[in-house]
Motif scaffolding. Structure first.
Motif, PDB file in Angstrom:
ATOM      1  N   ALA A 143      17.527  33.680 122.313  1.00  0.00           N
ATOM      2  CA  ALA A 143      17.088  33.659 120.915  1.00  0.00           C
ATOM      3  C   ALA A 143      16.673  32.254 120.509  1.00  0.00           C
ATOM      4  CB  ALA A 143      18.209  34.164 120.008  1.00  0.00           C
ATOM      5  N   GLN A 167      19.735  38.250 121.862  1.00  0.00           N
ATOM      6  CA  GLN A 167      21.097  37.752 121.811  1.00  0.00           C
ATOM      7  C   GLN A 167      21.241  36.477 122.638  1.00  0.00           C
ATOM      8  OE1 GLN A 167      23.493  39.195 119.864  1.00  0.00           O
ATOM      9  NE2 GLN A 167      21.838  40.542 119.191  1.00  0.00           N
ATOM     10  N   ALA A 227      17.507  35.525 116.423  1.00  0.00           N
ATOM     11  CA  ALA A 227      18.851  36.031 116.707  1.00  0.00           C
ATOM     12  C   ALA A 227      18.978  37.506 116.355  1.00  0.00           C
ATOM     13  CB  ALA A 227      19.883  35.211 115.935  1.00  0.00           C
ATOM     14  N   GLU A 268      15.071  30.719 113.900  1.00  0.00           N
ATOM     15  CA  GLU A 268      16.278  30.962 114.692  1.00  0.00           C
ATOM     16  C   GLU A 268      17.013  32.203 114.194  1.00  0.00           C
ATOM     17  OE1 GLU A 268      18.672  27.442 114.878  1.00  0.00           O
ATOM     18  OE2 GLU A 268      17.347  26.463 116.319  1.00  0.00           O
TER      19      GLU A 268
END
Length: 201
Positions: free
Chosen positions: A147, A143, A139, A135
């Protein structure tokens, strides 16, 4: 002269190697003791019982996996390559330790439907590491909601690779196929030329 491993280290080595080869719960304590060349009293003195030994062996294996994966992430330059580093790490991890039939943590979870608290926490730690790092890497690449979707899909592909190894597929080929599939997922979610390099081996 190279110092010999301590009794504690021999027990951890034996438990980890046998778990990788044949599973945690299906390995009798006597077999672990024989491989480690120690007495039952030594096991109980260091770990309390078999589950205590299993927990410590899993923690040590997880720390090694964490280190190998982070090393592969650090070696990658482009954000998409950092995401794909989980497959590089899996290949490297399998050559640095006793190769498992698929995943020692998933195997232990399947073998132990009602684990004690310490074992449950240790098994959950493996999942947390996988999810949290993917994660975070996702990210850094995409965005918002995409993500999380990307991390979930790479987790699915990675877990599928482990399943294919259990089914008897060649591990090297399964990992390469998983990496290629994950690269397609990255390109599909990112779109355009931004993720083109993710498809390269």
């Amino acid at each position: 002269m190279t110092p010999q491993p301590s009794a504690r280290e021999r027990l951890l080595d034996a438990a980890e190697d046998l778990a990788a080869l044949q599973g945690m719960t299906s390995t009798p304590v006597d077999e672990i003791l024989g491989r480690a060349r120690v007495s039952p009293a030594t096991l109980y003195a260091h770990f309390g019982n078999k589950e205590g030994l299993v927990v410590e062996a899993l923690k040590r294996r997880l720390a090694r996996w964490d280190s190998t994966w982070q090393e592969c992430v650090d070696e990658a330059v482009a954000p998409e390559e950092k995401l794909l580093a989980v497959f590089t790490a899996l290949a490297r991890h399998r050559t640095s330790l006793t190769p498992s039939r698929w995943c020692v943590f998933l195997g232990a979870s399947a073998e132990t439907p009602a684990p004690g608290n310490d074992l449950a926490d240790t098994l959950a730690s493996d999942t947390r590491l996988l999810v949290d790092r993917l994660e975070a890497l996702s990210a850094a690449y995409l965005q918002g909601a995409p993500a999380k979707v990307l991390a979930d899909r790479i987790t699915l592909v990675y877990t599928g690779v482990l399943g294919m190894i259990l089914r008897g597929s060649d591990a090297e080929a399964a990992i390469a196929d998983g990496r290629a599939t994950a690269a397609l997922v990255i390109r599909a979610l990112a779109g355009g030329d931004h993720a083109e390099s993710a498809s390269r081996p």
